[in-house]
Design an enzyme around this catalytic site. Structure first.
Site: not given
Length: 1015
Positions: A674, A677, A771, A856
């Site tokens: 992504h 990010e 991420h 994350e």
């Protein structure tokens, strides 16, 4: 058994029945709700409903029994989620409505009936049934203009009306009957005639009704047309003067925000300004709309449903799908394992450097038209002076050369000339040739950590008031990046991801020509997510050229009055029901005529990665460290997607040492699928630098593992500034099940490479995809577990019989011990249907990798540990990349040989296998609490009524003396004509007598007409 006696009460002793009801009421009133819950589980609600129907069917119902029965049913029903459906099944709904109409002159009886109808309306179908039988009009006629009498009954009528309006059918009917206008007049009347603030509960209940009537677009339009926003604004300003009226301010402000007229963005199209012709598609055909919704405005009744996103099929969880390609196609990936085929003949040489990965263009390119002065100032560094593609002229040195000659490069692992050369080779849709100064010059983490920003009270309320003032005082006219009527304020519109019309979140822009010490406000008005960490202490980041030239090249958190809230804009061509959100913040710049850059998060570009890999390769000793950069494939735009191999060179060329190298387990790490990010890239930067360092732990890890790293899975998205998608307009992390080799080449070949490793018996020991998370704090892991998924899904499968290797928890447990930013409590290991096409789930399911994770990292900061209350910087993110590598020691600590210096670090070696004692939060929580303010302006919900409030009202109704009721009845009779005259001025069309007609099949052969039972 006691309740069953109540059912036959009318045929027996009235006194005994009253005693039973009183005993039940006292028993259930004492202590907590556990007794009522137990009674409900044993059929208590059904027994009370049966007693109500039996008693109400008599020719002359005995209210000596009915009144306490209704009171008890209201208390119990308020805690029974299925009371509405039970009431329908017992055929108690319409008899209760009939009792209400027959007793409108008896205030205590009226209030009791209203409370019971209110709890019945917890079911949408029950509310609809009442609406079909004129329940709305019967109840609405009980709400008079301001009066000082019967306030308990009036409050009960308003609450019952609000409960009826949970049905969209009733809402549409209420709007058609003119209830919105009437409710506004009632609210104004009660507000103006309540100087002592004695009727706040009634005013709050009227606001609740208005909220309910505006659940449909017709209701919102009517409220605006009737001057409702102006009325609410002025009444709210009055309420702000008194702290005791705070409970009225918040829902009124929320109602204004909800009904604020939507206006389209001042754009000619919602599509991105950048399009890329996709192979196999006509050039004028854009990708289809993504499956993303922002606000549901359907006319369907919304009832709560259990979350069924978890995969509950054990066979599907445990089965391994067939590969999505023939085995013969995997041979192309042999080249990506050079360490398995390298003969290390030059092991004693100093030249073990792959020249193919060191190609670069010397950074001697001049920008055209740069200022000739030798003295460089911040204002000279507008982005157009830093070109990656200009040609050197011998007449004068380039801007890059002059800059480096004066200041010198000062950022570790960053070379501005290498960056310029890498940028010149990068292919973008707009054909970028200009370098942003921060990317060219580099960044150092600030010396000190920055705390989360403080938040003044009622920030969102202030923003709503400002918008309402614009609506009511002057026409709303906003254009992209054009100053508003307020000085130094700008509205900014984010471009959508390439080839689509959505995903507005990432931003990175330059500001110049500012005055020092003057506040500038920036409003980004087309954000999409319903909530953001900007509401919880997060700030944007700022880079000052002036500060960098003075020796402080830092991205720093900045901004005051930071707020994220829903605005009035909608897509220019899309559905008017879709909502956008505003991120607003104020920046006060330190220097006059500076050049500054503002970004959502610390930027990390594709060119930065390319130059970083070159610097790393030049820094390692090829006799000790095997570092090989290759291209996994080319992207849609033709940019190479790098794949890096890192491991230790064998001690010698002996068969034993080569065999040990080629049998090291693989660890596969990926990041930046992504593009928005960027924190994932900083974590990856920490991982790469650590693995290439001389740290003893890094040396041990290189000797134990072969690291296969794809640092940027979506180069095209990063290059073109998209937030979520690649150039195909799709989220690449939802393509792993069946990736398209043409439209999603990086995912297709990354999966193919994993298939290849699996086919040669080298299935990765660990797979982790880095991420960033925009709505949670800390750093945490998502993994995959059959047992935890089945157990959490509520499946009937006995999880005690399921056997599963618990090794997927080893790394999270280790990180919880050694990484300050890591939160074990935020981790979960659930396999959701909506994420079955993500890298984590596909690698776990199809390749059989037990330790397949998504890591994350927060954009904001931490709410625990030594970093609690601090925003994360690039230093903390890079440290997290180091800690993840160190956690890998725990997987092989019994088999690997440790460097002598590693043995001196017991924290890394002696890790307890037992699960740490954490008080874990709900792992389904993907968000912060709705808002730090009491009322959430991001949604349209109204605060749930307090159960204790209804209990208090009911108890107050039972404690009144019978003489008081007689007095009330007499007063009601004498004042009836005056109230009817007053009410007729508010809504004359509701004065006529109406009848009740059953819309469904008759109840036991009875029909209802004119409020009477007919046999």
């Amino acid at each position: 058994p006691t309740l069953q006696k109540t059912t036959a009460a009318n045929a027996g002793d009235i006194e005994s029945t009253l005693n039973i009801l009183n005993v039940l009421d006292e028993l259930l009133s004492a202590g907590t709700d556990r007794r009522i819950t137990y009674m409900i589980s044993k059929g208590g609600s059904e027994a009370l409903l049966s007693a109500l129907v039996t008693t109400a069917r008599t020719f002359s119902p005995n209210f000596t029994i009915l009144l306490p029965l209704l009171h008890l049913l209201a208390k119990v029903g308020h805690r029974d989620r299925r009371i509405g459906m039970k009431a329908e099944k017992a055929e108690a709904v319409l008899p209760t409505l009939t009792l209400l109409k027959q007793n409108v002159k008896h205030t205590r009886r009226t209030a009791a009936c209203l409370w019971v109808l209110q709890v019945f309306c917890s079911s949408v179908t029950t509310a609809t049934l009442l609406g079909q039988n004129q329940g709305l009009d019967v109840i609405f006629r009980l709400i008079p203009p301001h009066t000082t009498r019967h306030k308990r009954t009036i409050k009960a009528a308003i609450d019952a009306l609000a409960a009826l309006l949970c049905s969209k059918a009733n809402v549409r009917a209420a709007v058609a009957k003119g209830y919105v206008s009437a409710l506004l007049k009632l609210y104004e009347d009660w507000h103006n005639k309540d100087p002592d603030h004695e009727t706040i509960p009634i005013r709050l209940a009227l606001l609740h009704c208005l909220h309910q009537t505006t659940h449909c677009s017709a209701g919102r339009d009517t409220l605006v047309a009737q001057g409702g926003i102006s009325l609410l604004y002025h009444t709210t300003q009055t309420c702000l003067a008194s702290k005791g009226l705070e409970s009225l301010v918040e829902p009124a402000v929320q109602l204004m925000r909800k009904c604020y007229p939507k206006c389209p963005l001042p754009l000619t199209s919602d599509q991105s300004v950048y399009t890329f012709p996709l192979p196999g598609r006509p050039t004028d055909t854009a990708p289809g709309p993504q499956d993303v919704s922002f606000e549901d405005d359907s006319d369907d009744d919304i009832e709560n449903e259990e979350d069924d996103d978890l995969e509950s099929d054990v066979n599907k969880l445990r089965s391994r799908p067939e590969p999505d390609r023939p085995l013969e196609q995997l041979g192309q990936y042999v080249r990506l394992c050079p360490e398995l085929h390298h003969d290390f003949q030059d092991l004693d040489s100093d030249s073990e450097v792959d020249s193919s990965s060191d190609e670069e263009v010397e950074g001697d390119q001049d920008g055209k038209g740069e200022p000739p002065e030798n003295h460089l100032q911040a204002c000279d560094f507008h982005s157009h002076f830093l070109s990656s593609s200009s040609v050197k002229q011998d007449s004068h040195p380039s801007m890059v050369d002059r800059l480096l000659e004066k200041h010198g490069a000062c950022i570790p692992h960053h070379d501005p000339r290498m960056y310029t050369a890498a940028a010149a080779l990068t292919k973008s849709i707009p054909e970028y040739s200009i370098l942003a100064f921060p990317d060219f010059w580099g960044h150092l983490p600030p010396q000190s950590k920055q705390p989360m920003a403080g938040r003044k009270p009622n920030v969102q309320r202030k923003k709503v008031f400002e918008d309402v003032q614009l609506l009511t005082n002057q026409p709303l006219s906003r254009t992209e990046a054009t100053p508003l009527h307020r000085h130094h304020e700008y509205d900014l519109i984010l471009n959508a991801d390439a080839n689509c019309s959505q995903h507005h979140q990432w931003f990175y822009f330059e500001v110049s020509g500012m005055a020092a010490n003057v506040p500038y406000r920036f409003n980004i008005i087309n954000c999409e997510k319903a909530n953001s960490q900007f509401n919880y202490g997060m700030q944007p980041v700022l880079y000052s050229v002036r500060e960098a030239l003075e020796g402080r090249p830092n991205w720093v958190r900045t901004g005051t009055e930071v707020c994220y809230y829903r605005n009035s804009f909608c897509p220019s061509r899309g559905q008017k029901s879709s909502s956008f959100y505003t991120l607003t913040f104020t920046v006060t710049f330190k220097h006059n005529e500076d050049v500054c850059y503002l970004a959502y998060h610390y930027p990390y570009t594709y060119s930065a990665l390319q130059s970083h890999l070159q610097v790393l390769q030049r820094s390692v000793d090829p006799r000790k460290l095997f570092f090989r950069q290759q291209s996994l494939c080319n992207t849609l735009a033709g940019n190479p997607c790098p794949l890096v191999t890192i491991t230790a060179c064998p001690s010698s060329k002996s068969w034993k040492d080569l065999h040990q190298l080629r049998n090291r387990p693989c660890v596969v790490l990926t990041a930046r699928v992504h593009p928005g990010e960027s924190n994932a890239s900083w974590v990856m930067k920490g991982t790469l630098e650590f693995l290439c360092s001389s740290d003893p732990v890094a040396e041990t890890l290189r000797e134990a593992y072969i690291f296969k790293i794809i640092p940027m899975l979506n180069p095209d998205g990063v290059i073109n500034g998209t937030h979520r998608c690649s150039l195909n307009g799709e989220d690449l992390n939802r393509q792993w099940m069946k990736p398209d080799p043409v439209l999603s080449p990086t995912i297709y070949h990354a999966k193919g490479f994993l298939y290849y490793l699996n086919s040669i018996g080298r299935t990765p020991l660990v797979f982790c995809d880095y991420h960033g998370h925009s709505r949670k704090k800390n750093v945490f892991l998502y993994g995959c577990s059959v047992k935890e998924t089945v157990w959490q899904s509520g499946s009937a499968v006995n999880t005690a019989t399921l056997k599963e290797d618990p090794g997927y928890r080893t790394i999270p447990k280790t990180l919880d011990r050694i990484a300050p930013a890591f939160s074990f409590n935020s981790c979960n290991y659930l396999v959701e249907k909506s994420r079955e096409a993500t890298a984590r789930v596909v690698v776990w399911r199809e390749m059989g990798v037990l330790r397949s994770y998504t890591m994350e990292s927060t954009y904001n900061g931490c709410d625990q540990g030594v970093f609690k209350g601090m925003q994360t910087g690039t230093g903390e993110l890079e440290e997290m990349g180091v800690k993840f590598c160190q956690s890998l020691l725990s997987l092989r600590r019994n088999t690997m040989l440790y460097n002598r210096r590693v043995i001196s670090q017991p924290t890394l070696l002696h890790l307890d296998d037992n699960l740490l004692d954490h008080k874990s939060r709900n792992c389904f929580e993907d968000d912060e609490p709705p808002c730090v303010e009491e009322i959430e302006y991001l949604n349209d919900s109204f605060p749930e009524p307090n159960r204790n409030d209804l209990d208090s009202e009911v108890n107050g109704n039972t404690s009144s003396a019978e003489e008081e009721e007689d007095d009330e009845e007499e007063h009601q009779s004498t004042g009836n004509s005056q109230r009817r005259s007053m009410k007729s001025r508010l809504y004359p069309h509701l004065i006529g007598q109406e009848t009740l007609n059953i819309k469904r099949s008759p109840c036991n052969g009875m029909n209802i007409s004119n409020g009477q039972y007919l046999s």
